[in-house]
Design a protein around this motif. Structure first.
Motif, PDB file in Angstrom:
ATOM      1  N   ILE A 150       0.852  -1.302   0.089  1.00 43.13           N
ATOM      2  CA  ILE A 150       0.189  -0.150   0.033  1.00 43.13           C
ATOM      3  C   ILE A 150       0.816   1.323   0.116  1.00 43.13           C
ATOM      4  CG2 ILE A 150      -1.948   1.469   1.256  1.00 43.13           C
ATOM      5  CD1 ILE A 150      -3.032  -1.135  -0.100  1.00 43.13           C
ATOM      6  N   PHE A 152       0.193  -1.386 -12.659  1.00 46.26           N
ATOM      7  CA  PHE A 152      -0.868  -0.465 -12.335  1.00 46.26           C
ATOM      8  C   PHE A 152      -1.139   0.515 -13.249  1.00 46.26           C
ATOM      9  CE2 PHE A 152       2.871   0.223  -9.622  1.00 46.26           C
ATOM     10  CZ  PHE A 152       3.042   1.626  -9.705  1.00 46.26           C
ATOM     11  N   TYR A 206      -7.194  -5.663  -8.680  1.00 47.46           N
ATOM     12  CA  TYR A 206      -7.709  -4.763  -7.775  1.00 47.46           C
ATOM     13  C   TYR A 206      -7.981  -3.410  -8.201  1.00 47.46           C
ATOM     14  CZ  TYR A 206      -5.990  -8.085  -4.075  1.00 47.46           C
ATOM     15  OH  TYR A 206      -5.819  -9.259  -3.419  1.00 47.46           O
ATOM     16  N   ARG A 232      -9.008   0.549  -6.982  1.00 42.94           N
ATOM     17  CA  ARG A 232      -8.950   1.627  -5.931  1.00 42.94           C
ATOM     18  C   ARG A 232      -9.984   2.353  -5.993  1.00 42.94           C
ATOM     19  NH1 ARG A 232      -3.624   5.584  -4.840  1.00 42.94           N
ATOM     20  NH2 ARG A 232      -4.132   6.252  -2.655  1.00 42.94           N
ATOM     21  N   ASP A 260     -10.632   6.270   0.802  1.00 47.62           N
ATOM     22  CA  ASP A 260      -9.445   5.634  -0.105  1.00 47.62           C
ATOM     23  C   ASP A 260      -9.252   4.125   0.308  1.00 47.62           C
ATOM     24  OD1 ASP A 260      -7.485   5.012  -1.637  1.00 47.62           O
ATOM     25  OD2 ASP A 260      -6.061   6.722  -0.822  1.00 47.62           O
ATOM     26  N   HIS A 261      -9.642   3.198  -0.710  1.00 44.07           N
ATOM     27  CA  HIS A 261      -9.392   1.675  -0.236  1.00 44.07           C
ATOM     28  C   HIS A 261      -9.404   1.119  -1.533  1.00 44.07           C
ATOM     29  CE1 HIS A 261     -13.859   1.656  -0.492  1.00 44.07           C
ATOM     30  NE2 HIS A 261     -13.628   0.549  -0.896  1.00 44.07           N
ATOM     31  N   TRP A 262      -8.979  -0.049  -1.588  1.00 41.95           N
ATOM     32  CA  TRP A 262      -8.599  -1.001  -2.647  1.00 41.95           C
ATOM     33  C   TRP A 262      -9.610  -2.348  -2.549  1.00 41.95           C
ATOM     34  CZ3 TRP A 262      -5.394  -0.482  -6.829  1.00 41.95           C
ATOM     35  CH2 TRP A 262      -4.336   0.527  -6.576  1.00 41.95           C
ATOM     36  N   ASP A 263     -10.353  -2.493  -3.622  1.00 40.27           N
ATOM     37  CA  ASP A 263     -11.279  -3.844  -3.791  1.00 40.27           C
ATOM     38  C   ASP A 263     -10.678  -4.811  -4.408  1.00 40.27           C
ATOM     39  OD1 ASP A 263     -13.236  -2.451  -2.130  1.00 40.27           O
ATOM     40  OD2 ASP A 263     -14.028  -0.967  -4.028  1.00 40.27           O
TER      41      ASP A 263
END
Length: 83
Positions: free
Chosen positions: A8, A32, A59, A61, A74-77
Motif C-alpha cells: 500500500i 498498475f 484490484y 482503488r 480511499d481503499h482497494w477492492d
C-alpha cells in the motif's frame, strides 16, 4: 493475496499521469494504471506470462473526495483473477 502495508505504501506514491507502470515487488510482478493526478487506481499483481501480461489478481482503488477536495474515502477492492 491481501494487500499489505508495504505494498500500500508503494501504491500511495505519485507516479506519471495516466500511465501504465510496471515494477517488481517481493517476487511479484506489478502493473498498475494511474489516473490524471498520478494515483494508482487499477492494480494487477502476480507473474508475467510470455506475452507480458500479469497473471494473478486484480484490484481497483476507490478514491472519494468532497466538494473542497478533501479525501473522504480511499481503499482497494479485490476484483477477481487477472487473466
Amino acid at each position: 493475496m491481501a494487500l499489505g502495508a508495504t505494498l500500500i505504501k508503494v501504491l500511495n506514491k505519485k507516479y506519471a499521469l495516466s500511465q501504465m507502470v510496471e515494477q517488481k515487488f517481493k517476487g511479484y510482478d506489478l502493473a498498475f494504471k494511474t489516473d490524471e493526478e498520478g494515483n494508482a487506481i487499477l492494480l494487477f499483481i502476480g507473474q508475467k506470462d510470455e506475452t507480458g501480461n500479469v497473471r494473478g489478481e486484480r484490484y481497483a482503488r476507490r478514491i472519494v473526495k468532497d466538494k473542497e477536495g478533501v479525501l473522504v474515502k480511499d481503499h482497494w477492492d479485490f476484483k477477481g483473477k487477472a487473466t
